[in-house]
Enzyme design. Structure first.
Site, PDB file in Angstrom:
ATOM      1  N   GLY A 124     -73.340 -24.275 -15.676  1.00  0.00           N
ATOM      2  CA  GLY A 124     -72.788 -25.451 -15.854  1.00  0.00           C
ATOM      3  C   GLY A 124     -71.282 -25.563 -16.295  1.00  0.00           C
ATOM      4  N   ASN A 164     -73.018 -15.347 -10.705  1.00  0.00           N
ATOM      5  CA  ASN A 164     -74.105 -15.677 -11.430  1.00  0.00           C
ATOM      6  C   ASN A 164     -73.850 -16.165 -12.806  1.00  0.00           C
ATOM      7  OD1 ASN A 164     -77.085 -15.776 -12.291  1.00  0.00           O
ATOM      8  ND2 ASN A 164     -77.386 -14.070 -10.411  1.00  0.00           N
ATOM      9  N   GLY A 191     -86.387 -15.084 -15.956  1.00  0.00           N
ATOM     10  CA  GLY A 191     -87.054 -13.850 -15.687  1.00  0.00           C
ATOM     11  C   GLY A 191     -87.416 -13.647 -14.405  1.00  0.00           C
ATOM     12  N   THR A 230     -76.523 -26.163 -11.803  1.00  0.00           N
ATOM     13  CA  THR A 230     -76.790 -26.933 -12.674  1.00  0.00           C
ATOM     14  C   THR A 230     -76.437 -28.484 -12.657  1.00  0.00           C
ATOM     15  OG1 THR A 230     -76.475 -25.008 -14.042  1.00  0.00           O
ATOM     16  CG2 THR A 230     -76.421 -26.986 -15.357  1.00  0.00           C
ATOM     17  N   LYS A 265     -85.037 -19.642  -4.444  1.00  0.00           N
ATOM     18  CA  LYS A 265     -84.754 -18.687  -5.582  1.00  0.00           C
ATOM     19  C   LYS A 265     -84.971 -17.286  -5.418  1.00  0.00           C
ATOM     20  CE  LYS A 265     -88.195 -20.341  -8.254  1.00  0.00           C
ATOM     21  NZ  LYS A 265     -89.048 -20.396  -9.414  1.00  0.00           N
ATOM     22  N   SER A 266     -84.416 -16.337  -6.234  1.00  0.00           N
ATOM     23  CA  SER A 266     -84.651 -14.914  -5.818  1.00  0.00           C
ATOM     24  C   SER A 266     -86.129 -14.502  -5.773  1.00  0.00           C
ATOM     25  CB  SER A 266     -83.920 -13.989  -6.824  1.00  0.00           C
ATOM     26  OG  SER A 266     -82.336 -14.444  -7.078  1.00  0.00           O
ATOM     27  N   CYS A 318     -79.271  -8.894 -10.807  1.00  0.00           N
ATOM     28  CA  CYS A 318     -80.698  -8.622 -11.632  1.00  0.00           C
ATOM     29  C   CYS A 318     -80.855  -7.538 -12.623  1.00  0.00           C
ATOM     30  CB  CYS A 318     -81.646  -8.330 -10.236  1.00  0.00           C
ATOM     31  SG  CYS A 318     -83.155  -7.554 -10.771  1.00  0.00           S
TER      32      CYS A 318
END
Ligand SMILES: Cc1cc2nc3c(=O)[nH]c(=O)nc-3n(C[C@H](O)[C@H](O)[C@H](O)COP(=O)(O)O)c2cc1C
Length: 300
Positions: free
Chosen positions: A198, A173, A55, A247, A28-29, A111
Site C-alpha cells: 500500500g 514484492n 503463507g 492494495t 496469485k502465486s 518466496c
C-alpha cells in the site's frame, strides 16, 4: 495489471479486474502442491497500507491448469505467478503453467519457503540466476522475475535474473514488517512478521524500480503502493514500462484500474506525450531537464 495474490483468483474475479481496466491479470502465486498457508490472522490494516502473512495458500498447479483454461476462454490475458521449493520445482511448475496456456509467467523470487539448496532465495543473486535459468529452459513464454525489496543490493539480484534469461523484472514484492496489539501485548499476525503493502511502501518500492532500471536492459514492471495516476506516472518516470496495482483495490475498489489509466492519459495529454515508452525513465535525466520542460501538472 493486478498485483499477484491481493484479490482471490477465481476466473470470475480476474475477469472483473480485466473489465475494470487492467491490461492483463496475474494469478496469485501457484506452487507444486496445494498449500493451506499460515493460520489466521493473516492480514491487518496498518497506517497507509496492509500487513499480510498469507503463507502462499494456493490450490496447486494441477488444479490451476483448469482455471487458466477457463480464464483464456473468457478472452483475458493471464500471467501466472508461481513459486517452488527447489530449482526443480520452480522449473516443473513453470513447465505445467506454460502447457496450460498462460500468456506469461511471473517467477516469485521473494518466496521465503524454499529448500536449503536455495538459501534465502530473494537475497541470493547466484540462486536467483540458477532458478531463472532453469525456468527459462522449460518455457518460451515471456518470463518476469519478481524481486523482494528486503535485500541489501537489489541491483545485483536484478542483473542475476537478467543473466538467467528473464524478459522483465517486477519490482517489488512487499516490505517486511510487524504490527503489535498493545492490549494483548503480542504480535497481531499469527506468523509474527508480514509483508507491508500500500501507500506506506511507495517510496521504498519506487526506489527499487529506480535502481533496477539503472542496472538492467530488460523492461521493469513497477509495483508497490500505486493508487492514483500520479503514483503511476512517478513509477514510469523512474523506469517502469508497466505497473501492478494490489492494495489500492482494498481501499478504492476495482474502479481503481480505470481511475489510474485515466490519470495517466490526462498527464500524457497535458504534457504532450503520445506513448508510455516516451516517458519511461525520464526522471533519470534530471540533470538535463530545464524549466522549459516543467510539468503542466495532473488534474487527477
Ligand atoms: C493479501 C496479499 C497477498 C499477496 N500474495 C502474493 C502472491 O501470492 N504472490 C506475490 O508475488 N505477491 C503477493 N503479494 C504482494 C503483491 O503482489 C504486491 O507485490 C504488494 O502488495 C505491493 O503492491 P501493492 O502495494 O499495490 O499492494 C500479496 C500481497 C497481499 C496484500
Amino acid at each position: 495489471m493486478n498485483a499477484a495474490g491481493v484479490l482471490g483468483m477465481t476466473p470470475d474475479i480476474l475477469k472483473r479486474v480485466y473489465d475494470s481496466g487492467a491490461g492483463a491479470v496475474i494469478s496469485k502465486s501457484i506452487g507444486p502442491e496445494p498449500r493451506r498457508g499460515h493460520p489466521n490472522p493473516t492480514l491487518v490494516r496498518v497506517e497507509c497500507g496492509a500487513l499480510n502473512a498469507m503463507g502462499l495458500p494456493n490450490p496447486g498447479v494441477e488444479y490451476f491448469v483448469e482455471e487458466i483454461q477457463e480464464i483464456k476462454k473468457m478472452g483475458v490475458p493471464i500471467i501466472a505467478s508461481f513459486f517452488g521449493g527447489s530449482t526443480q520445482e520452480f522449473a516443473d511448475v513453470a513447465y505445467k503453467l506454460s502447457r496450460a496456456g498462460a500468456d506469461a509467467l511471473e517467477l516469485n523470487a521473494s518466496c521465503p519457503n524454499v529448500a536449503e539448496e536455495l538459501g534465502m532465495l530473494a537475497a541470493d543473486a547466484a540462486n536467483v540466476e540458477k532458478v531463472t535459468a532453469a525456468v527459462r529452459d522449460e518455457t518460451k513464454l515471456p518470463l518476469f522475475v519478481k524481486l523482494s525489496p528486503n535485500v541489501t543490493n537489489i541491483k545485483s539480484i536484478a542483473v542475476a535474473a537478467e543473466w538467467g534469461g528473464a524478459d522483465a523484472i517486477t519490482a517489488v514484492n512487499t516490505s517486511k514488517g510487524i504490527a503489535i496489539d498493545i492490549n494483548l501485548r503480542r504480535p497481531i499476525l499469527a506468523n509474527v512478521t508480514g509483508g507491508l503493502s500500500g501507500p506506506a511502501v511507495k517510496p521504498v518500492s519506487l526506489r527499487c524500480v529506480w535502481e533496477v532500471a539503472q542496472a538492467v536492459k530488460i523492461p521493469v514492471i513497477g509495483c508497490g503502493g500505486i493508487t492514483t495516476g500520479r503514483d503511476a506516472i512517478e513509477y514510469i518516470l523512474a523506469g517502469a514500462s508497466a505497473l501492478e496495482v494490489g492494495t489500492a483495490v482494498m481501499t478504492h475498489g476495482l474502479d481503481v484500474y480505470k481511475e489510474i489509466a485515466d490519470g495517466i492519459t490526462c498527464y500524457m495529454e497535458n504534457n504532450g506525450f503520445t506513448s508510455i515508452s516516451e516517458m519511461v525513465g525520464l526522471a533519470h535525466d534530471y540533470e538535463n531537464i530545464g524549466v522549459d520542460n516543467a510539468c503542466l501538472g495532473m488534474t487527477k
